[in-house]
Every structure is written in C-alpha cells, then in structure tokens.
Design a protein around this motif. Structure first.
Motif, PDB file in Angstrom:
ATOM      1  N   GLY A  99       0.825  -1.200   0.000  1.00 14.62           N
ATOM      2  CA  GLY A  99       0.000   0.000   0.000  1.00 14.62           C
ATOM      3  C   GLY A  99       0.853   1.242   0.000  1.00 14.62           C
ATOM      4  N   LEU A 100       0.250   2.321   0.372  1.00 17.54           N
ATOM      5  CA  LEU A 100       0.952   3.595   0.420  1.00 17.54           C
ATOM      6  C   LEU A 100       1.916   3.598   1.591  1.00 17.54           C
ATOM      7  CD1 LEU A 100      -2.117   5.873  -0.143  1.00 17.54           C
ATOM      8  CD2 LEU A 100      -0.161   5.735  -1.624  1.00 17.54           C
ATOM      9  N   ILE A 101       3.193   3.567   1.285  1.00 20.87           N
ATOM     10  CA  ILE A 101       4.218   3.566   2.318  1.00 20.87           C
ATOM     11  C   ILE A 101       5.257   4.609   1.947  1.00 20.87           C
ATOM     12  CG2 ILE A 101       5.986   2.244   3.523  1.00 20.87           C
ATOM     13  CD1 ILE A 101       4.509  -0.296   2.575  1.00 20.87           C
ATOM     14  N   SER A 102       5.545   5.512   2.868  1.00 21.87           N
ATOM     15  CA  SER A 102       6.654   6.439   2.697  1.00 21.87           C
ATOM     16  C   SER A 102       7.656   6.133   3.784  1.00 21.87           C
ATOM     17  CB  SER A 102       6.176   7.888   2.809  1.00 21.87           C
ATOM     18  OG  SER A 102       5.451   8.249   1.663  1.00 21.87           O
ATOM     19  N   LYS A 103       8.930   6.226   3.452  1.00 20.53           N
ATOM     20  CA  LYS A 103       9.970   5.883   4.410  1.00 20.53           C
ATOM     21  C   LYS A 103      10.992   7.003   4.440  1.00 20.53           C
ATOM     22  CE  LYS A 103      13.068   2.036   5.495  1.00 20.53           C
ATOM     23  NZ  LYS A 103      13.885   2.821   6.351  1.00 20.53           N
ATOM     24  N   TRP A 104      11.367   7.400   5.648  1.00 24.18           N
ATOM     25  CA  TRP A 104      12.442   8.369   5.827  1.00 24.18           C
ATOM     26  C   TRP A 104      13.325   7.841   6.943  1.00 24.18           C
ATOM     27  CZ3 TRP A 104      14.956  11.933   3.452  1.00 24.18           C
ATOM     28  CH2 TRP A 104      15.796  12.788   4.161  1.00 24.18           C
ATOM     29  N   VAL A 105      14.548   7.471   6.624  1.00 24.15           N
ATOM     30  CA  VAL A 105      15.505   6.853   7.537  1.00 24.15           C
ATOM     31  C   VAL A 105      14.814   5.654   8.193  1.00 24.15           C
ATOM     32  CG1 VAL A 105      17.203   7.249   9.348  1.00 24.15           C
ATOM     33  CG2 VAL A 105      16.569   9.129   7.836  1.00 24.15           C
ATOM     34  N   ASP A 153      11.823   5.875   9.862  1.00 22.20           N
ATOM     35  CA  ASP A 153      10.389   6.147  10.024  1.00 22.20           C
ATOM     36  C   ASP A 153       9.638   5.624   8.809  1.00 22.20           C
ATOM     37  OD1 ASP A 153      10.684   7.471  12.409  1.00 22.20           O
ATOM     38  OD2 ASP A 153      10.390   9.473  11.590  1.00 22.20           O
ATOM     39  N   CYS A 154       8.613   4.832   9.049  1.00 24.35           N
ATOM     40  CA  CYS A 154       7.741   4.366   7.975  1.00 24.35           C
ATOM     41  C   CYS A 154       6.360   4.951   8.209  1.00 24.35           C
ATOM     42  CB  CYS A 154       7.644   2.844   7.954  1.00 24.35           C
ATOM     43  SG  CYS A 154       9.170   2.052   7.446  1.00 24.35           S
ATOM     44  N   LEU A 155       5.772   5.470   7.164  1.00 27.62           N
ATOM     45  CA  LEU A 155       4.433   6.040   7.239  1.00 27.62           C
ATOM     46  C   LEU A 155       3.526   5.207   6.342  1.00 27.62           C
ATOM     47  CD1 LEU A 155       2.431   8.324   7.997  1.00 27.62           C
ATOM     48  CD2 LEU A 155       3.228   9.529   5.963  1.00 27.62           C
ATOM     49  N   PHE A 156       2.500   4.630   6.931  1.00 28.53           N
ATOM     50  CA  PHE A 156       1.525   3.830   6.196  1.00 28.53           C
ATOM     51  C   PHE A 156       0.230   4.619   6.122  1.00 28.53           C
ATOM     52  CE2 PHE A 156       4.445   0.888   8.179  1.00 28.53           C
ATOM     53  CZ  PHE A 156       4.715  -0.008   7.163  1.00 28.53           C
ATOM     54  N   ILE A 157      -0.264   4.801   4.922  1.00 30.87           N
ATOM     55  CA  ILE A 157      -1.539   5.496   4.728  1.00 30.87           C
ATOM     56  C   ILE A 157      -2.501   4.488   4.131  1.00 30.87           C
ATOM     57  CG2 ILE A 157      -2.725   7.366   3.540  1.00 30.87           C
ATOM     58  CD1 ILE A 157      -0.046   8.874   3.537  1.00 30.87           C
ATOM     59  N   ARG A 158      -3.636   4.321   4.770  1.00 26.03           N
ATOM     60  CA  ARG A 158      -4.573   3.311   4.287  1.00 26.03           C
ATOM     61  C   ARG A 158      -5.773   3.976   3.630  1.00 26.03           C
ATOM     62  NH1 ARG A 158      -7.102   0.586   9.676  1.00 26.03           N
ATOM     63  NH2 ARG A 158      -7.981   2.460  10.573  1.00 26.03           N
ATOM     64  N   ILE A 159      -6.391   3.206   2.770  1.00 28.86           N
ATOM     65  CA  ILE A 159      -7.498   3.696   1.957  1.00 28.86           C
ATOM     66  C   ILE A 159      -8.745   2.900   2.287  1.00 28.86           C
ATOM     67  CG2 ILE A 159      -8.332   3.849  -0.426  1.00 28.86           C
ATOM     68  CD1 ILE A 159      -5.506   4.435  -1.263  1.00 28.86           C
ATOM     69  N   PRO A 160      -9.886   3.576   2.413  1.00 26.15           N
ATOM     70  CA  PRO A 160     -11.132   2.833   2.603  1.00 26.15           C
ATOM     71  C   PRO A 160     -11.368   1.886   1.425  1.00 26.15           C
ATOM     72  CG  PRO A 160     -11.468   5.162   3.088  1.00 26.15           C
ATOM     73  CD  PRO A 160     -10.104   5.026   2.467  1.00 26.15           C
ATOM     74  N   CYS A 161     -11.823   0.688   1.717  1.00 24.17           N
ATOM     75  CA  CYS A 161     -12.050  -0.318   0.665  1.00 24.17           C
ATOM     76  C   CYS A 161     -12.922   0.216  -0.464  1.00 24.17           C
ATOM     77  CB  CYS A 161     -12.693  -1.571   1.271  1.00 24.17           C
ATOM     78  SG  CYS A 161     -11.622  -2.461   2.408  1.00 24.17           S
ATOM     79  N   LYS A 162     -13.921   1.034  -0.124  1.00 27.11           N
ATOM     80  CA  LYS A 162     -14.841   1.528  -1.158  1.00 27.11           C
ATOM     81  C   LYS A 162     -14.148   2.430  -2.187  1.00 27.11           C
ATOM     82  CE  LYS A 162     -16.713   5.443   1.486  1.00 27.11           C
ATOM     83  NZ  LYS A 162     -17.915   6.014   2.081  1.00 27.11           N
TER      84      LYS A 162
END
Length: 182
Positions: free
Chosen positions: A1-7, A9-18
C-alpha cells in the motif's frame, strides 16, 4: 500500500475499501506517467519519480514508482468494525513484515489516525496542517535557553542547535533567514 519511508520512520496510509478501485485507476495513470518521464530520478542522495507537470510548471514528485497496485487485505485478519472499512490494518503490516523477514519493532506501531508524527513533525490530515509536536517544541526552546547562557560556543554546539532550528524551518520557513547568523 501507500508507504513512505524516511531513515527509520515508515508512514503507512490506508485507503477505505470503497475507494480502492478508484485509487488503483489513478495509481496506474501515475505509473504510466512515471514510465513515460524516464522513471527514477536522482538528485544528490534523493531518489524520486516524476509525475505529470503541474499548472505552476513543476512536476509531481513521488517517492514510489507505483509499480504495484494496492490490495484489499481487509479479510485477512481479525479487526475492529472500524478497521474493516479499510484495505489493511496494523496486523496485516506486522504479518507481511514477519513473512518478509523485516525486523519490526511493534512497540513503535501507532494506531491509524488523522493526526500523527512523521519525520519529527505532527501532521494533521483533518486540518491540513503540519506543526512541531509540543514535546519537541519544548525541547528546542530549552536548547535555545541553554544556548543563551553562554557567550561562546564550540562548533559541535553550533551544529547541534542549527540542526534543530533547521528542522523547525520545515514548518516555519521564514525562520531560515535568522539561521544565517549561526
């Protein structure tokens, strides 16, 4: 899914199934644009991917090549009624990390929220704002108070304070002008 990484730190952004199908259509469009613009770019140590040209003449910048579509993992693990609305939950991230052999410190997991800390800044998606977390603001203010107690400083002290204040200019850009005296 949407993952951003800095050093680390991982940032996961999730999306509604719809919205998953609609998102994947947009995702595919971005992938095609990235491919047509030549794929991966590198400026110094920064790797990025170029998207469409924006109205201001600059290009969209992505930290991912958009090669893989987002998948619906909502049926793979036990989850709350609220989490069932989204394509994945923290349990799915932990499971995939385990399968891939990625060392993951679960105690650093934080629940999905509209407000979160990433790269040392507090992001509020509901308000569309970015700021300095209160604890970090207090820490930086204390560093300035300590700095003012002495008339002279070692290079290492200057570099340490400069790094902190430079980090703040990510949310207070006008502060950059005051750093030149350091």
């Amino acid at each position: 899914g949407l993952i951003s990484k800095w050093v680390d730190d991982c940032l996961f952004i999730r999306i509604p199934c719809k919205f998953l199908d609609e998102y994947n259509v947009w995702h595919n469009k971005c992938r095609q644009c990235i491919k047509s613009s030549g794929g991966q770019k590198q400026v110094g140590g920064r790797i990025w991917y170029q998207g469409e040209e924006l109205q201001c003449g600059l290009a969209e910048e992505f930290d991912d090549d958009m090669e893989f579509h987002l998948q619906d993992l909502s049926q793979r693990s036990e989850r709350s009624t609220h989490d069932q609305k989204f394509a994945y939950a923290m349990e799915d991230i932990d499971c995939i990390s385990d399968r891939l052999g990625i060392p993951w410190q679960r105690e650093k997991d934080s629940p999905f929220a509209h407000t979160f800390v990433y790269t040392g800044l507090e992001w509020n998606l509901a308000e569309g704002t970015v700021g300095l977390p209160e604890a970090k603001r207090q820490k930086y203010m204390e560093a300035i108070r300590e700095w003012k107690k002495a008339r002279a400083h070692r290079l290492e002290e200057v570099q340490r304070l400069y790094g902190k204040l430079l980090h703040v200019t990510k949310v207070l850009p006008k502060g950059r002008a005051y750093l030149t005296n350091l």
